[in-house]
Design an enzyme around this catalytic site. Structure first.
Site, PDB file in Angstrom:
ATOM      1  N   LEU A  33     -18.552 -88.541  -2.170  1.00  0.00           N
ATOM      2  CA  LEU A  33     -17.884 -87.867  -1.048  1.00  0.00           C
ATOM      3  C   LEU A  33     -17.917 -88.670   0.243  1.00  0.00           C
ATOM      4  O   LEU A  33     -18.870 -89.386   0.525  1.00  0.00           O
ATOM      5  CB  LEU A  33     -18.544 -86.503  -0.813  1.00  0.00           C
ATOM      6  CG  LEU A  33     -18.513 -85.559  -2.010  1.00  0.00           C
ATOM      7  CD1 LEU A  33     -19.201 -84.243  -1.653  1.00  0.00           C
ATOM      8  CD2 LEU A  33     -17.087 -85.295  -2.482  1.00  0.00           C
ATOM      9  N   HIS A  37     -13.167 -85.906   2.154  1.00  0.00           N
ATOM     10  CA  HIS A  37     -13.540 -84.719   1.364  1.00  0.00           C
ATOM     11  C   HIS A  37     -14.141 -83.651   2.275  1.00  0.00           C
ATOM     12  O   HIS A  37     -13.841 -82.465   2.155  1.00  0.00           O
ATOM     13  CB  HIS A  37     -14.597 -85.079   0.308  1.00  0.00           C
ATOM     14  CG  HIS A  37     -14.158 -86.083  -0.706  1.00  0.00           C
ATOM     15  ND1 HIS A  37     -14.691 -87.349  -0.768  1.00  0.00           N
ATOM     16  CD2 HIS A  37     -13.266 -86.014  -1.710  1.00  0.00           C
ATOM     17  CE1 HIS A  37     -14.142 -88.005  -1.769  1.00  0.00           C
ATOM     18  NE2 HIS A  37     -13.266 -87.224  -2.366  1.00  0.00           N
ATOM     19  N   GLY A 149      -6.019 -83.024  -0.183  1.00  0.00           N
ATOM     20  CA  GLY A 149      -5.725 -83.962   0.897  1.00  0.00           C
ATOM     21  C   GLY A 149      -4.320 -84.529   0.778  1.00  0.00           C
ATOM     22  O   GLY A 149      -3.847 -84.833  -0.320  1.00  0.00           O
ATOM     23  N   ASP A 152      -3.184 -87.836  -1.142  1.00  0.00           N
ATOM     24  CA  ASP A 152      -2.574 -87.772  -2.473  1.00  0.00           C
ATOM     25  C   ASP A 152      -1.352 -86.864  -2.375  1.00  0.00           C
ATOM     26  O   ASP A 152      -1.325 -85.757  -2.916  1.00  0.00           O
ATOM     27  CB  ASP A 152      -3.593 -87.260  -3.480  1.00  0.00           C
ATOM     28  CG  ASP A 152      -4.792 -88.181  -3.574  1.00  0.00           C
ATOM     29  OD1 ASP A 152      -4.693 -89.196  -4.264  1.00  0.00           O
ATOM     30  OD2 ASP A 152      -5.819 -87.913  -2.911  1.00  0.00           O
ATOM     31  N   SER A 188     -12.953 -92.929  -2.040  1.00  0.00           N
ATOM     32  CA  SER A 188     -14.189 -93.279  -2.759  1.00  0.00           C
ATOM     33  C   SER A 188     -14.109 -94.711  -3.273  1.00  0.00           C
ATOM     34  O   SER A 188     -15.121 -95.384  -3.430  1.00  0.00           O
ATOM     35  CB  SER A 188     -14.407 -92.325  -3.939  1.00  0.00           C
ATOM     36  OG  SER A 188     -14.326 -90.992  -3.487  1.00  0.00           O
TER      37      SER A 188
END
Ligand code: AMP
Length: 287
Positions: A33, A37, A149, A152, A188
């Protein structure tokens, strides 16, 4: 904060909440995270009585075994970060809880045309895998709202499409992209970049931003080429695709007048790390 690993314990928790009439928020993640996130988590904590965050690296959505193998995992640190945010439950299952024996992993969802372009074209099976896990998480958690989010961008369109055909009443809440100070979208996968690559990767957002100005006096195709050529010129960069699309249908536009919402979606390899980002050229107005 409770850490739940088993489906049966999760179902008991969820049923309890339903009986009390609690509104719940779900934040699906693959862990490792970062502030991106956490921004989703904070929004959910604000909007709902309870928040469930799932941590699950979903093998079904990886079309590249190497990517799955190298995907960062740091559950203990994730638990610490989430405990500070007022999260009620972290659901951190092993694979056999999400996909028990006999579960149809090959179930295909009707995801429409939005799943066929861009990521859909370059990562065969990826969105079916996303739909499978998100559908499963929705069935188990029965959230009032779920948080995703805008990094994406296409994923949100695909999940909305999945919901159209499933008997699930979940409000999808899109959340803004969180960036490093350099402009690089948090991911990430950024931790897989070398320090030099990470500095260079800031060019993705910088060039996209520049292209918004460029677009004011150039055609869609000229703008598309501007971005691809600038980024491909950088050492270690390879643009996989950059498409300027109608933000609703995700189909490429040829003219700036063609749609009310126009978004440029990009995937770039920096070394062998695959990064995605997007930018809005034109936004829907309230009226
Ligand atoms: P992931 O763990 O990569 O599957 O991401 C889980 C959720 O966090 C997805 O809805 C992502 O879109 C969202 N997310 C990841 N990075 C960012 C970011 N930089 N800003 C906002 N949301 C993000």
């Amino acid at each position: 904060m409770q850490i739940i690993e088993s489906v049966s314990e999760l179902l008991t928790y969820v049923e309890n909440g339903k009986q009390k009439g609690l509104k719940s928020g779900l934040v699906p993640t693959m862990g490792a995270l970062h502030e991106g996130h956490l921004s989703l988590v904070r929004q959910s904590v604000k909007d709902n009585d309870v928040t469930i965050v799932s941590l699950f690296v979903n093998p079904v959505q990886f079309n590249n075994p190497k990517d799955l193998e190298t995907y960062p995992r740091q559950p203990e640190q994730d638990f610490k970060l989430l405990a500070r945010e007022g999260v009620d439950v972290v659901f951190a299952p092993v694979e056999s809880e999400i996909y028990p024996e006999g579960f149809d992993r090959n179930r295909k969802f009707n995801l429409g045309k939005v799943a066929e372009v861009m990521e859909g074209k370059h990562r065969p099976g990826h969105f079916q895998g996303v739909a499978l896990v998100v559908n499963r998480l929705f069935q188990l958690c029965r959230p009032t709202r779920a948080y995703f989010g805008l990094k994406d961008f296409q994923q949100i369109a695909v999940i909305r499409e999945m919901l159209r055909y499933e008997d699930l009443d979940v409000e999808i809440v899109p959340c803004p992209i969180v960036r490093e100070e350099s402009g690089l979208a948090l991911s990430s996968r950024n931790m897989l970049l070398s320090p030099a690559q990470r500095r260079e990767a800031a060019a993705i957002h910088a060039v996209l931003k520049e292209s918004v100005d460029f677009a004011k006096s150039h055609s869609v195709e000229e703008t598309r080429r501007f971005v691809v050529e600038r980024l491909d010129a950088k050492d270690d960069f390879k643009v996989e695709y950059f498409e300027i699309v109608d933000g609703l249908t995700l189909l490429p536009v040829e003219e700036w007048t063609e749609a009310a919402l126009i978004v440029g979606c990009i995937t770039v390899y920096v070394g062998n790390v695959r990064l995605i980002d997007n930018i809005q050229y034109k936004q829907l107005k309230a009226n």
